[in-house]
Design an enzyme around this catalytic site. Structure first.
Site, PDB file in Angstrom:
ATOM      1  N   ASN A   9       0.753  -1.292   0.107  1.00 59.60           N
ATOM      2  CA  ASN A   9       0.327  -0.297   0.112  1.00 59.60           C
ATOM      3  C   ASN A   9       1.527   1.224  -0.210  1.00 59.60           C
ATOM      4  OD1 ASN A   9      -1.905   2.223   0.670  1.00 59.60           O
ATOM      5  ND2 ASN A   9      -2.367   1.274   2.148  1.00 59.60           N
ATOM      6  N   TRP A  10       0.943   2.235  -1.626  1.00 60.60           N
ATOM      7  CA  TRP A  10       1.939   3.055  -1.271  1.00 60.60           C
ATOM      8  C   TRP A  10       1.512   4.062  -0.855  1.00 60.60           C
ATOM      9  CZ3 TRP A  10       4.408   3.116  -7.319  1.00 60.60           C
ATOM     10  CH2 TRP A  10       4.264   1.997  -7.104  1.00 60.60           C
ATOM     11  N   LYS A  11       0.232   3.876  -0.529  1.00 61.73           N
ATOM     12  CA  LYS A  11      -0.692   5.743   0.237  1.00 61.73           C
ATOM     13  C   LYS A  11      -0.135   6.510  -1.179  1.00 61.73           C
ATOM     14  CE  LYS A  11      -0.586   3.583   4.466  1.00 61.73           C
ATOM     15  NZ  LYS A  11      -0.303   3.398   6.307  1.00 61.73           N
ATOM     16  N   HIS A  98      -9.362   0.318   4.801  1.00 63.78           N
ATOM     17  CA  HIS A  98      -7.964   1.328   5.378  1.00 63.78           C
ATOM     18  C   HIS A  98      -9.093   1.884   6.833  1.00 63.78           C
ATOM     19  CE1 HIS A  98      -3.717   2.711   6.498  1.00 63.78           C
ATOM     20  NE2 HIS A  98      -3.787   1.239   5.333  1.00 63.78           N
ATOM     21  N   GLU A 100      -7.244   4.478   7.061  1.00 59.54           N
ATOM     22  CA  GLU A 100      -7.249   5.777   7.280  1.00 59.54           C
ATOM     23  C   GLU A 100      -8.105   6.498   6.555  1.00 59.54           C
ATOM     24  OE1 GLU A 100      -2.839   5.518   5.474  1.00 59.54           O
ATOM     25  OE2 GLU A 100      -1.887   5.003   7.013  1.00 59.54           O
ATOM     26  N   GLU A 170      -5.910  -5.145  10.510  1.00 60.19           N
ATOM     27  CA  GLU A 170      -4.438  -4.500  11.021  1.00 60.19           C
ATOM     28  C   GLU A 170      -4.445  -3.185  11.844  1.00 60.19           C
ATOM     29  OE1 GLU A 170      -2.225  -2.383   6.892  1.00 60.19           O
ATOM     30  OE2 GLU A 170      -4.023  -1.704   7.348  1.00 60.19           O
ATOM     31  N   GLY A 176       2.441   2.059  10.922  1.00 62.32           N
ATOM     32  CA  GLY A 176       3.377   3.397  10.595  1.00 62.32           C
ATOM     33  C   GLY A 176       3.867   4.200  12.184  1.00 62.32           C
ATOM     34  N   SER A 216       2.753  -2.042  10.518  1.00 61.25           N
ATOM     35  CA  SER A 216       4.838  -2.166  10.390  1.00 61.25           C
ATOM     36  C   SER A 216       5.474  -3.912  10.482  1.00 61.25           C
ATOM     37  CB  SER A 216       5.729  -1.879  12.370  1.00 61.25           C
ATOM     38  OG  SER A 216       4.835  -0.444  11.880  1.00 61.25           O
ATOM     39  N   GLY A 238       4.732   1.563   4.713  1.00 58.54           N
ATOM     40  CA  GLY A 238       5.987   1.931   4.544  1.00 58.54           C
ATOM     41  C   GLY A 238       7.143   1.433   3.923  1.00 58.54           C
TER      42      GLY A 238
HETATM   43  P1  PGA Z   1       3.144   0.144   7.720  1.00 62.39           P
HETATM   44  O1  PGA Z   1       1.423   0.961   7.287  1.00 62.39           O
HETATM   45  O2  PGA Z   1       3.277  -0.639   7.319  1.00 62.39           O
HETATM   46  O3  PGA Z   1       3.877   1.740   7.497  1.00 62.39           O
HETATM   47  O4  PGA Z   1       2.714   0.599   9.099  1.00 62.39           O
HETATM   48  C1  PGA Z   1       0.350  -0.832   7.125  1.00 62.39           C
HETATM   49  C2  PGA Z   1      -1.583  -0.298   6.651  1.00 62.39           C
HETATM   50  O5  PGA Z   1      -1.242   1.205   6.656  1.00 62.39           O
HETATM   51  O6  PGA Z   1      -1.370  -0.775   5.339  1.00 62.39           O
END
Ligand code: PGA
Length: 257
Positions: A9-11, A98, A100, A170, A176, A216, A238
């Site tokens: 997931n590049w966001k 997600h 977010e 998640e 993150g 993470s 990330g």
């Molecule tokens: P992260 O993000 O690996 O940077 O913790 C995971 C995600 O939000 O899908």
């Protein structure tokens, strides 16, 4: 046999040039390095999908995914992207729910159920995200919390439709933050999710549902996480922005299951 999946997931990161370079590097690495049964899903920002499709082509290991889609198939929804638009350019997966999107853009379980429907109608495989915030974990009510997300977002589906879903657990406190759930915490929640799916859809479907862990995930913890019985891969933020790290995560299956 459950599909093993590592999704990146590049966001809202990378410019076009860097995104293309990252994709080319990944394409070059996976052919030689990846176990045959491992699938990689690259989820860049929408505007890079067509260009990246030109790089990935029909690679047997790599598919493209979007990070979201609208709940309608078309219409007056300025700024939105519809599921059939994604299907038409060769996208196969879509991340839905997600944390977010839930937290920053107010996406409710009810809205997500509609997005799941439209994605499936247009042959996209939803990667449905669920997971608890820190205060829920501190109260030790995460099983109930995540169970409700899954029920409200997915359990309206027919068994046939549900069997196309990928679930990503998640824990929000691990996204993150550099904090990862311990293998015990991850396995415990994945087993709970699989049990809920078993109760609703039966053992066959539950045993064939891929449940990814996210939060993470890094090359140095992937092997341990993926060795858990009910962890079928990862949703990686990330660490998906660096080709070596991302492919090393996908390779973590090599020595585990
Ligand atoms: P992260 O993000 O690996 O940077 O913790 C995971 C995600 O939000 O899908």
């Amino acid at each position: 046999m459950r599909q093993k999946i590592v999704a990146g997931n590049w966001k809202m990161n990378k410019n076009m040039e860097d995104g293309q370079a990252l994709t080319s590097e990944i394409v070059n690495m996976v052919g030689d390095e990846l176990r045959d049964d491992v699938k990689i899903v690259l989820c860049p920002p929408f505007v890079y999908l067509t260009a990246l499709k030109g790089i990935v082509k029909e690679n047997k290991h790599i598919s493209l995914g979007a990070q979201n889609c609208n709940e309608h198939a078309s219409g007056a929804y300025t700024g939105e992207i519809a599921a059939p638009m994604l299907t038409a350019i060769g996208v196969q997966y879509v991340i839905l729910g997600h944390s977010e999107r839930r937290e920053l853009f107010g996406e409710s379980n009810e809205l997500l159920a509609k997005k799941i429907n439209i994605a499936l109608e247009h042959s996209l495989t939803p990667i449905f995200c669920c997971g608890e915030p820190l205060q829920i974990r501190e109260q030790n009510t995460q099983e109930d919390y995540v169970g409700k997300q899954i029920q409200a977002g997915l359990f309206h589906l027919s068994p046939e439709a549900f069997s196309k879903i990928v679930v990503a657990y998640e824990p929000i406190w691990a996204i993150g933050t550099g904090k990862t759930a311990s293998t015990d915490q991850a396995q415990e929640m994945h087993a709970t999710i699989r049990k809920q799916i078993t109760e609703k859809y039966g053992e066959d479907i539950a045993n064939n549902t891929a449940i990814l862990y996210g939060g993470s995930v890094k090359p140095d913890n992937a092997e341990e996480l993926f060795s858990c019985m009910d962890v079928d891969g990862g949703l990686v933020g990330g660490a998906s922005l660096k080709s070596r790290d991302f492919v090393d995560i996908a390779k973590a299956f090599q020595s585990s299951r």
